[in-house]
Motif scaffolding. Structure first.
Motif, PDB file in Angstrom:
ATOM      1  N   ARG A 138       0.823  -1.197   0.000  1.00  0.00           N
ATOM      2  CA  ARG A 138       0.000   0.000   0.000  1.00  0.00           C
ATOM      3  C   ARG A 138       0.867   1.261   0.000  1.00  0.00           C
ATOM      4  NH1 ARG A 138      -2.756   3.128   4.151  1.00  0.00           N
ATOM      5  NH2 ARG A 138      -4.674   3.982   3.303  1.00  0.00           N
ATOM      6  N   LYS A 139       1.889   1.196   0.808  1.00  0.00           N
ATOM      7  CA  LYS A 139       2.797   2.327   0.897  1.00  0.00           C
ATOM      8  C   LYS A 139       3.454   2.584  -0.456  1.00  0.00           C
ATOM      9  CE  LYS A 139       6.456   3.756   4.094  1.00  0.00           C
ATOM     10  NZ  LYS A 139       7.345   3.266   5.169  1.00  0.00           N
ATOM     11  N   ARG A 140       3.867   1.491  -1.082  1.00  0.00           N
ATOM     12  CA  ARG A 140       4.535   1.604  -2.361  1.00  0.00           C
ATOM     13  C   ARG A 140       3.598   2.189  -3.426  1.00  0.00           C
ATOM     14  NH1 ARG A 140       6.214  -3.384  -2.670  1.00  0.00           N
ATOM     15  NH2 ARG A 140       4.496  -4.136  -3.925  1.00  0.00           N
ATOM     16  N   LEU A 141       2.400   1.668  -3.455  1.00  0.00           N
ATOM     17  CA  LEU A 141       1.441   2.154  -4.447  1.00  0.00           C
ATOM     18  C   LEU A 141       1.051   3.598  -4.179  1.00  0.00           C
ATOM     19  CD1 LEU A 141      -0.805  -1.011  -4.745  1.00  0.00           C
ATOM     20  CD2 LEU A 141       0.828  -0.138  -6.425  1.00  0.00           C
ATOM     21  N   LEU A 146      -0.785   5.192  -7.196  1.00  0.00           N
ATOM     22  CA  LEU A 146      -1.588   4.168  -7.851  1.00  0.00           C
ATOM     23  C   LEU A 146      -2.650   3.661  -6.886  1.00  0.00           C
ATOM     24  CD1 LEU A 146       1.258   2.143  -9.547  1.00  0.00           C
ATOM     25  CD2 LEU A 146      -0.350   3.706 -10.657  1.00  0.00           C
ATOM     26  N   ALA A 147      -3.680   3.102  -7.467  1.00  0.00           N
ATOM     27  CA  ALA A 147      -4.758   2.563  -6.642  1.00  0.00           C
ATOM     28  C   ALA A 147      -4.287   1.331  -5.900  1.00  0.00           C
ATOM     29  CB  ALA A 147      -5.956   2.221  -7.509  1.00  0.00           C
ATOM     30  N   SER A 148      -4.851   1.140  -4.758  1.00  0.00           N
ATOM     31  CA  SER A 148      -4.504  -0.047  -3.982  1.00  0.00           C
ATOM     32  C   SER A 148      -5.115  -1.298  -4.583  1.00  0.00           C
ATOM     33  CB  SER A 148      -4.985   0.103  -2.543  1.00  0.00           C
ATOM     34  OG  SER A 148      -4.240   1.098  -1.894  1.00  0.00           O
ATOM     35  N   TYR A 149      -6.168  -1.099  -5.347  1.00  0.00           N
ATOM     36  CA  TYR A 149      -6.802  -2.246  -5.971  1.00  0.00           C
ATOM     37  C   TYR A 149      -6.654  -2.137  -7.481  1.00  0.00           C
ATOM     38  CZ  TYR A 149      -8.960  -2.623  -1.432  1.00  0.00           C
ATOM     39  OH  TYR A 149      -9.175  -2.715  -0.085  1.00  0.00           O
ATOM     40  N   PRO A 150      -6.132  -3.159  -8.094  1.00  0.00           N
ATOM     41  CA  PRO A 150      -5.956  -3.131  -9.529  1.00  0.00           C
ATOM     42  C   PRO A 150      -7.288  -3.274 -10.257  1.00  0.00           C
ATOM     43  CG  PRO A 150      -5.330  -5.260  -8.664  1.00  0.00           C
ATOM     44  CD  PRO A 150      -5.651  -4.382  -7.484  1.00  0.00           C
ATOM     45  N   ASP A 151      -7.255  -2.906 -11.525  1.00  0.00           N
ATOM     46  CA  ASP A 151      -8.482  -2.955 -12.314  1.00  0.00           C
ATOM     47  C   ASP A 151      -9.097  -4.345 -12.337  1.00  0.00           C
ATOM     48  OD1 ASP A 151      -8.222  -0.322 -12.832  1.00  0.00           O
ATOM     49  OD2 ASP A 151      -7.365  -0.586 -14.829  1.00  0.00           O
ATOM     50  N   ASN A 152      -8.240  -5.343 -12.363  1.00  0.00           N
ATOM     51  CA  ASN A 152      -8.795  -6.686 -12.510  1.00  0.00           C
ATOM     52  C   ASN A 152      -9.660  -7.085 -11.331  1.00  0.00           C
ATOM     53  OD1 ASN A 152      -6.507  -6.832 -10.859  1.00  0.00           O
ATOM     54  ND2 ASN A 152      -6.355  -9.023 -11.211  1.00  0.00           N
ATOM     55  N   VAL A 153      -9.353  -6.506 -10.201  1.00  0.00           N
ATOM     56  CA  VAL A 153     -10.195  -6.796  -9.046  1.00  0.00           C
ATOM     57  C   VAL A 153     -11.591  -6.293  -9.317  1.00  0.00           C
ATOM     58  CG1 VAL A 153     -10.631  -6.239  -6.638  1.00  0.00           C
ATOM     59  CG2 VAL A 153      -8.321  -6.723  -7.417  1.00  0.00           C
ATOM     60  N   GLN A 154     -11.633  -5.085  -9.806  1.00  0.00           N
ATOM     61  CA  GLN A 154     -12.912  -4.470 -10.073  1.00  0.00           C
ATOM     62  C   GLN A 154     -13.656  -5.227 -11.170  1.00  0.00           C
ATOM     63  OE1 GLN A 154     -12.349  -0.388 -10.859  1.00  0.00           O
ATOM     64  NE2 GLN A 154     -14.437  -0.074 -11.558  1.00  0.00           N
ATOM     65  N   LEU A 155     -12.926  -5.569 -12.229  1.00  0.00           N
ATOM     66  CA  LEU A 155     -13.563  -6.262 -13.343  1.00  0.00           C
ATOM     67  C   LEU A 155     -14.040  -7.636 -12.925  1.00  0.00           C
ATOM     68  CD1 LEU A 155     -11.141  -5.225 -16.196  1.00  0.00           C
ATOM     69  CD2 LEU A 155     -13.486  -4.444 -15.795  1.00  0.00           C
ATOM     70  N   GLN A 156     -13.233  -8.248 -12.131  1.00  0.00           N
ATOM     71  CA  GLN A 156     -13.601  -9.579 -11.657  1.00  0.00           C
ATOM     72  C   GLN A 156     -14.889  -9.518 -10.850  1.00  0.00           C
ATOM     73  OE1 GLN A 156     -10.208 -11.377 -10.040  1.00  0.00           O
ATOM     74  NE2 GLN A 156     -10.932 -13.417 -10.485  1.00  0.00           N
ATOM     75  N   VAL A 157     -14.932  -8.524 -10.046  1.00  0.00           N
ATOM     76  CA  VAL A 157     -16.125  -8.334  -9.247  1.00  0.00           C
ATOM     77  C   VAL A 157     -17.324  -8.118 -10.152  1.00  0.00           C
ATOM     78  CG1 VAL A 157     -17.269  -6.735  -7.702  1.00  0.00           C
ATOM     79  CG2 VAL A 157     -14.942  -7.466  -7.234  1.00  0.00           C
ATOM     80  N   LEU A 158     -17.119  -7.285 -11.156  1.00  0.00           N
ATOM     81  CA  LEU A 158     -18.202  -7.018 -12.095  1.00  0.00           C
ATOM     82  C   LEU A 158     -18.703  -8.294 -12.737  1.00  0.00           C
ATOM     83  CD1 LEU A 158     -17.239  -3.825 -14.098  1.00  0.00           C
ATOM     84  CD2 LEU A 158     -19.471  -4.386 -13.136  1.00  0.00           C
ATOM     85  N   ASN A 159     -17.782  -9.051 -13.279  1.00  0.00           N
ATOM     86  CA  ASN A 159     -18.166 -10.257 -13.989  1.00  0.00           C
ATOM     87  C   ASN A 159     -18.890 -11.229 -13.081  1.00  0.00           C
ATOM     88  OD1 ASN A 159     -17.031  -9.289 -16.310  1.00  0.00           O
ATOM     89  ND2 ASN A 159     -15.043 -10.255 -15.926  1.00  0.00           N
ATOM     90  N   GLU A 160     -18.328 -11.389 -11.930  1.00  0.00           N
ATOM     91  CA  GLU A 160     -18.938 -12.337 -11.019  1.00  0.00           C
ATOM     92  C   GLU A 160     -20.314 -11.877 -10.587  1.00  0.00           C
ATOM     93  OE1 GLU A 160     -18.080 -15.293  -9.954  1.00  0.00           O
ATOM     94  OE2 GLU A 160     -16.413 -15.234 -11.375  1.00  0.00           O
ATOM     95  N   ASP A 285     -16.601   6.981   5.394  1.00  0.00           N
ATOM     96  CA  ASP A 285     -15.716   7.875   6.107  1.00  0.00           C
ATOM     97  C   ASP A 285     -15.317   9.010   5.195  1.00  0.00           C
ATOM     98  OD1 ASP A 285     -12.799   7.294   8.127  1.00  0.00           O
ATOM     99  OD2 ASP A 285     -13.833   9.113   7.566  1.00  0.00           O
ATOM    100  N   GLY A 286     -15.738  10.162   5.556  1.00  0.00           N
ATOM    101  CA  GLY A 286     -15.416  11.304   4.723  1.00  0.00           C
ATOM    102  C   GLY A 286     -14.262  12.102   5.259  1.00  0.00           C
ATOM    103  N   LEU A 287     -13.528  11.508   6.105  1.00  0.00           N
ATOM    104  CA  LEU A 287     -12.499  12.287   6.785  1.00  0.00           C
ATOM    105  C   LEU A 287     -11.107  11.881   6.379  1.00  0.00           C
ATOM    106  CD1 LEU A 287     -14.219  12.069  10.204  1.00  0.00           C
ATOM    107  CD2 LEU A 287     -14.207  14.012   8.657  1.00  0.00           C
ATOM    108  N   LEU A 288     -11.053  11.154   5.334  1.00  0.00           N
ATOM    109  CA  LEU A 288      -9.748  10.640   4.973  1.00  0.00           C
ATOM    110  C   LEU A 288      -9.081  11.525   3.948  1.00  0.00           C
ATOM    111  CD1 LEU A 288     -11.274   7.283   5.131  1.00  0.00           C
ATOM    112  CD2 LEU A 288      -9.280   7.868   6.476  1.00  0.00           C
ATOM    113  N   ASP A 289      -7.873  11.195   3.701  1.00  0.00           N
ATOM    114  CA  ASP A 289      -7.071  12.223   3.058  1.00  0.00           C
ATOM    115  C   ASP A 289      -6.363  11.796   1.791  1.00  0.00           C
ATOM    116  OD1 ASP A 289      -5.517  10.409   4.258  1.00  0.00           O
ATOM    117  OD2 ASP A 289      -4.179  11.842   5.214  1.00  0.00           O
ATOM    118  N   GLU A 290      -6.721  10.675   1.247  1.00  0.00           N
ATOM    119  CA  GLU A 290      -5.951  10.249   0.099  1.00  0.00           C
ATOM    120  C   GLU A 290      -6.834   9.893  -1.081  1.00  0.00           C
ATOM    121  OE1 GLU A 290      -3.795   7.077   1.623  1.00  0.00           O
ATOM    122  OE2 GLU A 290      -2.853   8.288   3.162  1.00  0.00           O
TER     123      GLU A 290
END
Length: 446
Positions: A138-141, A146-160, A285-290
DNA sequence: AACCTGCACAACCGCTCATAT
DNA sequence: AATATGAGCGGTTGTGCAGGT
């Protein structure tokens, strides 16, 4: 602490005292206190050997007596940690594989920082290892923006989810979670609460986001199949943040791509539990900063001024059964990843419980039912009666805890799995109301 | 060579929860 | 019911190493 009536004084030395004679166990004579100097810091090979021998002989547990019986100058807590994280024979020592990394990302998108829960999907790994891996990643990304979650996670979720909208995702940890990072970010303002749900007949379908409708101010209607595919901010578990915790208006903020001016509130109280079908309630949570860690959602939000409405079932609808072979999102991901994993994966990895396996073993009667009847409450009322709202939220939280407990009790039934018939949900109504930034309600439907 | 930075990992700390007394 | 204790969890910090300047 006492030892047969004799006081024991424990002194914990810092690591620089290793070679110091202070590290020796100090036991006073009959009348004086027993002074046991405990070490901190890195473990030595000799300490490891002693602990391994002890645990091999006596088994795990009772960590606080390890020091007394083995002569180790370490507190029980330290012994337990050392054993679990380093000395256990079933630990994997090899570097985290890409497949495992993928699993962790998927798991985190669903479970959040529930490291201990992730362990069951990653045999041979420890919660500490997973946590360190995630935090480093997470720190590196983050540094790379960069997003902590890659696109494929999102797409996978979509497909499933498009194929299996009524699956068990929410039941897994008690809620539809967004990619966890998303729940920790902010941007411009939009907020959700879930208003009402649940009466007492233990049947429910409407809290699965698939059953919600989302409509923007241009009267376009979106099927909220899940938090990801519908482009709505997903429903999240209760936040521990005091600023947005129980009893507080819950806000979630989107960044640039998302409706910068919209502001919707799905107010909630009472129950938001669903068994069999997914469920969720929001605590954004609307109090975050990133905000940089947000990733684009499939449906652009710039036209969705977040008017959302859930349909209220006129009759109870039996939730769909979730047979073990009928995988949910996480299940699918784990299956896919494990099936692609290296052949040298530990045998245990193929025996590790899947989400569906676990859920299938829950006697549905053990899942919590509703404790109160449906009661409508307007946001105005909600906020003007904070005590009552807090109580409702507390009750909801209580139900959630109960549900999670039930889920976590599953493994003990694995030897004799009872089919999970899925009809343990709650009847519910859900009202999602829309407000402008000043707090005026813009629209309301039933 | 010295210093800095990033990284991975280990360990500790504070807290919560379950259980026993 | 209240309290004590043990176990576990998640967050944070410390440490050592590698690579770059």
């Amino acid at each position: 602490m006492t030892n047969g009536g004799k006081e024991i004084v424990m002194i914990i030395w810092e690591d620089d005292a290793i070679e110091d004679d202070r590290t020796k166990k100090k036991e006073c004579s009959n009348d004086g206190p027993v002074v046991v100097a405990l070490r901190k810091g890195p473990w030595t090979a000799e300490e490891d050997r002693i602990l391994t021998e002890y645990v091999t002989k006596h088994g795990e547990g009772n960590w606080n007596v390890v020091q007394k019986n083995s002569g180790l100058l370490r507190c029980g807590k330290s012994c337990r940690l050392r054993w679990i994280n380093h000395l256990r024979p079933d630990l994997r020592k090899d570097p985290m594989s890409p497949e495992e990394a993928e699993i962790i990302v998927e798991l985190h998108s669903i479970l959040g920082n529930k490291w201990a829960k992730m362990v069951q999907f990653l045999p041979g790994r420890t919660d500490n290892e997973i946590k360190n891996f995630w935090n480093t990643r997470r720190k590196r990304l983050k540094r790379a923006k960069l997003a902590s979650y890659p696109d494929n996670v999102q797409l996978q979720v979509l497909n499933e989810e498009q194929q299996q909208q009524t699956q068990i995702l929410g039941a897994f940890d008690g809620g539809i979670n967004p990619p966890y990072e998303l729940s920790q970010e902010n941007g411009s303002e939009i907020s959700y609460c879930i208003n009402e749900c649940a009466n007492s007949n233990h049947q429910m379908d409407s809290f699965h986001p698939a059953n919600m409708l989302v409509q923007d101010f241009q009267s376009e209607i979106y099927a909220l199949t899940d938090p990801f595919s519908a482009g709505l901010p997903p429903l999240v578990h209760l936040s521990d943040e005091p600023e947005c915790g129980l009893g507080s208006p819950i806000y979630y903020q989107f960044t640039n791509n998302f409706a910068p001016s919209c502001s919707s509130v799905i107010s909630r109280n009472d129950h938001a539990l669903v068994c069999g079908n997914s469920f969720g309630f929001a605590s954004f949570d609307g109090l975050l900063d990133e905000p940089m860690e947000l990733f684009p959602l499939p449906i652009p939000f710039d036209s969705v001024d977040a008017y959302a409405q859930a349909h209220v079932p006129s009759t109870s609808v039996q939730s769909e059964c979730v047979p073990p072979q009928n995988d949910g999102m996480l299940e699918a991901v784990v299956h896919q990843v494990l099936s692609n994993s290296r052949p040298q994966s530990t045998p245990e990895s193929h025996n590790s419980p899947t989400v569906s396996d676990l859920l299938a073993t829950i006697p549905h009667e053990s899942l919590p039912g509703p404790k109160s009847s449906v009661r409508e409450m307007s946001p105005t009322e909600e906020f003007s009666r904070p005590d009552e709202f807090v109580n409702d939220q507390a009750r909801l939280s209580e139900d959630m805890t109960e549900f999670l407990d039930a889920v976590e009790r599953k493994p003990q039934h694995c030897g004799n799995p009872a089919p999970f018939n899925g009809d343990v949900g709650l009847d519910s109504s859900l009202e999602i109301r829309n407000f402008d930034p000043s707090g005026q309600e813009k629209h309301e439907t039933s």
